[in-house]
Design a protein around this motif. Structure first.
Motif, PDB file in Angstrom:
ATOM      1  N   VAL A   1       0.855  -1.186   0.000  1.00  0.00           N
ATOM      2  CA  VAL A   1       0.000   0.000   0.000  1.00  0.00           C
ATOM      3  C   VAL A   1       0.892   1.238   0.000  1.00  0.00           C
ATOM      4  CG1 VAL A   1      -1.770   1.334   1.199  1.00  0.00           C
ATOM      5  CG2 VAL A   1      -1.857  -1.165   1.257  1.00  0.00           C
ATOM      6  N   ASN A   2       0.688   2.114  -0.967  1.00  0.00           N
ATOM      7  CA  ASN A   2       1.301   3.438  -0.945  1.00  0.00           C
ATOM      8  C   ASN A   2       0.293   4.371  -0.296  1.00  0.00           C
ATOM      9  OD1 ASN A   2       3.397   2.284  -2.343  1.00  0.00           O
ATOM     10  ND2 ASN A   2       3.071   3.417  -4.239  1.00  0.00           N
ATOM     11  N   THR A   3       0.664   4.983   0.811  1.00  0.00           N
ATOM     12  CA  THR A   3      -0.303   5.719   1.616  1.00  0.00           C
ATOM     13  C   THR A   3       0.268   7.010   2.179  1.00  0.00           C
ATOM     14  OG1 THR A   3      -1.679   5.576   3.631  1.00  0.00           O
ATOM     15  CG2 THR A   3       0.370   4.306   3.625  1.00  0.00           C
ATOM     16  N   ASN A   4      -0.625   7.948   2.485  1.00  0.00           N
ATOM     17  CA  ASN A   4      -0.185   9.173   3.155  1.00  0.00           C
ATOM     18  C   ASN A   4      -0.025   8.961   4.657  1.00  0.00           C
ATOM     19  OD1 ASN A   4      -2.838   9.331   4.218  1.00  0.00           O
ATOM     20  ND2 ASN A   4      -3.515  10.666   2.558  1.00  0.00           N
ATOM     21  N   GLY A   5      -0.354   7.771   5.129  1.00  0.00           N
ATOM     22  CA  GLY A   5      -0.133   7.442   6.530  1.00  0.00           C
ATOM     23  C   GLY A   5      -1.193   7.936   7.500  1.00  0.00           C
ATOM     24  N   LEU A   6      -2.291   8.468   6.952  1.00  0.00           N
ATOM     25  CA  LEU A   6      -3.331   9.034   7.809  1.00  0.00           C
ATOM     26  C   LEU A   6      -4.503   8.075   8.042  1.00  0.00           C
ATOM     27  CD1 LEU A   6      -3.364  12.658   6.332  1.00  0.00           C
ATOM     28  CD2 LEU A   6      -2.323  11.896   8.475  1.00  0.00           C
ATOM     29  N   GLY A   7      -4.287   6.809   7.733  1.00  0.00           N
ATOM     30  CA  GLY A   7      -5.361   5.820   7.834  1.00  0.00           C
ATOM     31  C   GLY A   7      -6.006   5.715   9.201  1.00  0.00           C
ATOM     32  N   ASP A   8      -5.207   5.857  10.275  1.00  0.00           N
ATOM     33  CA  ASP A   8      -5.773   5.774  11.623  1.00  0.00           C
ATOM     34  C   ASP A   8      -6.775   6.903  11.867  1.00  0.00           C
ATOM     35  OD1 ASP A   8      -4.061   3.651  11.923  1.00  0.00           O
ATOM     36  OD2 ASP A   8      -2.851   4.557  13.508  1.00  0.00           O
ATOM     37  N   LEU A   9      -6.445   8.099  11.392  1.00  0.00           N
ATOM     38  CA  LEU A   9      -7.345   9.244  11.562  1.00  0.00           C
ATOM     39  C   LEU A   9      -8.564   9.118  10.656  1.00  0.00           C
ATOM     40  CD1 LEU A   9      -4.806  12.225  11.760  1.00  0.00           C
ATOM     41  CD2 LEU A   9      -5.909  10.991  13.641  1.00  0.00           C
ATOM     42  N   ILE A  10      -8.361   8.624   9.451  1.00  0.00           N
ATOM     43  CA  ILE A  10      -9.467   8.459   8.507  1.00  0.00           C
ATOM     44  C   ILE A  10     -10.493   7.470   9.040  1.00  0.00           C
ATOM     45  CG2 ILE A  10     -10.102   7.569   6.220  1.00  0.00           C
ATOM     46  CD1 ILE A  10      -7.290   8.520   5.275  1.00  0.00           C
ATOM     47  N   ASN A  11      -9.998   6.362   9.590  1.00  0.00           N
ATOM     48  CA  ASN A  11     -10.884   5.267   9.991  1.00  0.00           C
ATOM     49  C   ASN A  11     -11.115   5.162  11.486  1.00  0.00           C
ATOM     50  OD1 ASN A  11     -11.254   3.663   7.324  1.00  0.00           O
ATOM     51  ND2 ASN A  11      -9.063   4.080   7.402  1.00  0.00           N
TER      52      ASN A  11
ATOM     53  N   ALA B   1       0.488  11.430  13.736  1.00  0.00           N
ATOM     54  CA  ALA B   1      -0.290  10.242  13.371  1.00  0.00           C
ATOM     55  C   ALA B   1       0.437   9.406  12.331  1.00  0.00           C
ATOM     56  CB  ALA B   1      -1.665  10.655  12.845  1.00  0.00           C
ATOM     57  N   ILE B   2       1.128  10.061  11.403  1.00  0.00           N
ATOM     58  CA  ILE B   2       1.896   9.353  10.381  1.00  0.00           C
ATOM     59  C   ILE B   2       3.032   8.559  11.027  1.00  0.00           C
ATOM     60  CG2 ILE B   2       3.474   9.661   8.427  1.00  0.00           C
ATOM     61  CD1 ILE B   2       1.799  12.109   7.662  1.00  0.00           C
ATOM     62  N   LEU B   3       3.764   9.206  11.909  1.00  0.00           N
ATOM     63  CA  LEU B   3       4.877   8.534  12.587  1.00  0.00           C
ATOM     64  C   LEU B   3       4.376   7.337  13.398  1.00  0.00           C
ATOM     65  CD1 LEU B   3       6.953  11.591  13.866  1.00  0.00           C
ATOM     66  CD2 LEU B   3       7.186  10.344  11.709  1.00  0.00           C
ATOM     67  N   LYS B   4       3.262   7.517  14.073  1.00  0.00           N
ATOM     68  CA  LYS B   4       2.695   6.438  14.879  1.00  0.00           C
ATOM     69  C   LYS B   4       2.253   5.284  13.992  1.00  0.00           C
ATOM     70  CE  LYS B   4      -1.092   5.375  18.076  1.00  0.00           C
ATOM     71  NZ  LYS B   4      -2.313   5.902  18.739  1.00  0.00           N
TER      72      LYS B   4
END
Length: 200
Positions: free
Chosen positions: A99-109, A151-154
């Motif tokens: 997955v290529n991602t901006n890393g904000l998945g935790d906040l999105i979901n 959030a990205i780092l986490k």
């Protein structure tokens, strides 16, 4: 006809949404409608799982090294569809998934995404794009504001801890100094940094 799957090199890429919580200053979507020699990546609608499976019939997975969730949107905007698609692909082929991602998945979901994807995703490439919170907000313009960078780092650390191969990336449009500072940030949590070249 929508472009759901598109090949680049030895990877088969999956375009499952055009939605994204960021408006990055270097976003390729503002420049052109596709990547490489492929068709237009703008979708008429978010494809259903059935549509994705049907379109996949046009491709031989044996011809590719990996399947990459990366299109003209953030794949984590459709976490359930991403997971079910990856599960299906794993059920029919012995192939790596990324997955290529901006890393904000935790906040999105509003959940621990690393835990959700660990069984079906082999690697993630996380767009760090900046060495600090202020620079990140200026460059990526996330809808979640100041909490985005932490959030990205986490998220990246959680992926690494779950055994998912994890890499940070930055775009070469930032300065050499910013790239090196970003590398320091990445290495501080044990993750490698890759430089993405915008025009390649």
């Amino acid at each position: 006809m929508m472009t759901i799957f598109y090949p680049i090199g030895d990877g088969l890429y999956v375009n499952i949404t055009n939605k994204c919580p960021c408006k990055c200053v270097f976003c390729i979507r503002d420049i052109k409608e596709t990547v490489g020699e492929n068709d237009n990546l703008w979708l008429d609608h978010d494809p259903s799982l059935d549509e994705i499976k049907e379109e996949l019939k046009n491709f031989d997975l044996n011809e590719y090294k990996e399947v990459v969730f990366c299109g003209f949107g953030e794949p984590m905007m459709r976490l359930e569809t991403l997971i079910k698609t990856a599960e299906y692909i794993k059920s029919i082929a012995d192939i790596k998934t990324r997955v290529n991602t901006n890393g904000l998945g935790d906040l999105i979901n509003n959940t621990d995404v690393a835990d959700c994807i660990k069984d079906v995703i082999d690697s993630v490439s996380v767009s760090l794009n900046a060495p600090d919170k202020d620079s990140y907000i200026r460059i990526s313009r996330p809808s979640f504001g100041e909490k985005s960078y932490d959030a990205i780092l986490k998220f990246a650390k959680r992926c690494k801890d779950e055994g998912i191969e994890t890499v940070f990336s930055v775009v070469d449009e930032i300065t050499e100094e910013e790239i090196e500072k970003s590398r320091d940030v990445a290495e501080s949590i044990g993750i490698k940094l890759r430089v993405r070249y915008k025009n390649s």
